[in-house]
Scaffold this motif. Structure first.
Motif, PDB file in Angstrom:
ATOM      1  N   LEU A 154      31.287 148.286  63.058  1.00 50.20           N
ATOM      2  CA  LEU A 154      30.064 148.500  62.956  1.00 50.20           C
ATOM      3  C   LEU A 154      28.621 148.039  63.194  1.00 50.20           C
ATOM      4  CD1 LEU A 154      31.887 148.560  58.821  1.00 50.20           C
ATOM      5  CD2 LEU A 154      31.536 151.273  60.736  1.00 50.20           C
ATOM      6  N   THR A 155      29.084 146.627  63.534  1.00 46.76           N
ATOM      7  CA  THR A 155      27.980 146.137  63.856  1.00 46.76           C
ATOM      8  C   THR A 155      27.450 146.308  65.076  1.00 46.76           C
ATOM      9  OG1 THR A 155      27.952 143.968  62.583  1.00 46.76           O
ATOM     10  CG2 THR A 155      26.384 143.864  64.180  1.00 46.76           C
ATOM     11  N   ILE A 171      18.892 140.251  64.662  1.00 46.20           N
ATOM     12  CA  ILE A 171      19.436 140.576  63.883  1.00 46.20           C
ATOM     13  C   ILE A 171      20.768 140.935  64.196  1.00 46.20           C
ATOM     14  CG2 ILE A 171      19.397 143.584  62.960  1.00 46.20           C
ATOM     15  CD1 ILE A 171      16.932 143.834  62.971  1.00 46.20           C
ATOM     16  N   GLY A 172      21.389 141.489  65.773  1.00 42.57           N
ATOM     17  CA  GLY A 172      23.083 141.356  65.663  1.00 42.57           C
ATOM     18  C   GLY A 172      23.476 139.752  65.565  1.00 42.57           C
ATOM     19  N   LEU A 173      22.582 139.071  65.717  1.00 40.19           N
ATOM     20  CA  LEU A 173      23.228 137.748  65.774  1.00 40.19           C
ATOM     21  C   LEU A 173      23.069 137.361  64.272  1.00 40.19           C
ATOM     22  CD1 LEU A 173      24.099 135.358  67.360  1.00 40.19           C
ATOM     23  CD2 LEU A 173      21.613 134.368  67.654  1.00 40.19           C
ATOM     24  N   LEU A 230      28.654 140.505  70.226  1.00 40.58           N
ATOM     25  CA  LEU A 230      28.048 139.593  71.196  1.00 40.58           C
ATOM     26  C   LEU A 230      28.445 139.954  72.696  1.00 40.58           C
ATOM     27  CD1 LEU A 230      30.166 136.393  69.157  1.00 40.58           C
ATOM     28  CD2 LEU A 230      27.618 137.051  68.501  1.00 40.58           C
ATOM     29  N   VAL A 231      28.549 140.928  72.891  1.00 40.02           N
ATOM     30  CA  VAL A 231      28.043 141.247  74.036  1.00 40.02           C
ATOM     31  C   VAL A 231      26.791 141.865  74.106  1.00 40.02           C
ATOM     32  CG1 VAL A 231      29.038 142.631  75.853  1.00 40.02           C
ATOM     33  CG2 VAL A 231      30.716 141.104  74.938  1.00 40.02           C
ATOM     34  N   MET A 232      26.742 142.736  73.361  1.00 45.00           N
ATOM     35  CA  MET A 232      25.635 143.786  73.089  1.00 45.00           C
ATOM     36  C   MET A 232      24.478 142.630  72.744  1.00 45.00           C
ATOM     37  SD  MET A 232      24.460 146.531  73.026  1.00 45.00           S
ATOM     38  CE  MET A 232      23.972 147.676  72.428  1.00 45.00           C
TER      39      MET A 232
END
Length: 134
Positions: free
Chosen positions: A50-51, A96-98, A120-122
């Motif tokens: 979802l993230t 934000i993703g981190l 984490l790849v993104m």
């Protein structure tokens, strides 16, 4: 007969950005809810997917914001300013993703925490794009 393409109007672009941001916020809140309710269950690993999808939506919205601010007409667009704006927005999305990856990763048991590699790849790609110098 040739198909004619209609250029995207600023109103359509704003609507697309708004839809992408609302959908990303909904997905991120769902991911956090799954992480909090799931506790140590393996199902928490689904919050990483979802993230990832939320980060994709926010990345697209970032590009749309840069187009909205700097225009997209090849004759008048300031490419350097548009690139700088996009890099700053990608950096914000990477942060934000981190944050939204670290929180569920703390709650996920060991073998399933490896699914954190998906967002984490993104995050790595976005951070690399925001730190690159052209």
């Amino acid at each position: 007969m040739t198909a004619e393409t209609n250029p995207t109007t600023p109103a359509q672009l704003r609507l697309g950005i708004a839809i992408a941001v609302v959908a990303a916020v909904a997905l991120l809140s769902l991911a956090v809810t799954v992480a909090v309710i799931g506790g140590g269950d393996p199902e928490v690993a689904g919050s990483f997917v979802l993230t990832f999808v939320a980060l994709l939506l926010l990345s697209g919205a970032s590009i749309g914001v840069a187009r909205l601010i700097h225009g997209d007409d090849p004759a008048t667009v300031d490419v350097a300013a548009g690139r700088a704006t996009t890099q700053r927005l990608f950096g914000a999305v990477a942060v934000i993703g981190l944050l939204f990856t670290a929180f569920p990763a703390i709650m996920t048991p060991f073998p399933h925490v490896l699914a954190a590699a998906i967002p984490l790849v993104m995050v790595g790609v976005l951070a690399r794009g925001s730190l690159s110098k052209n």
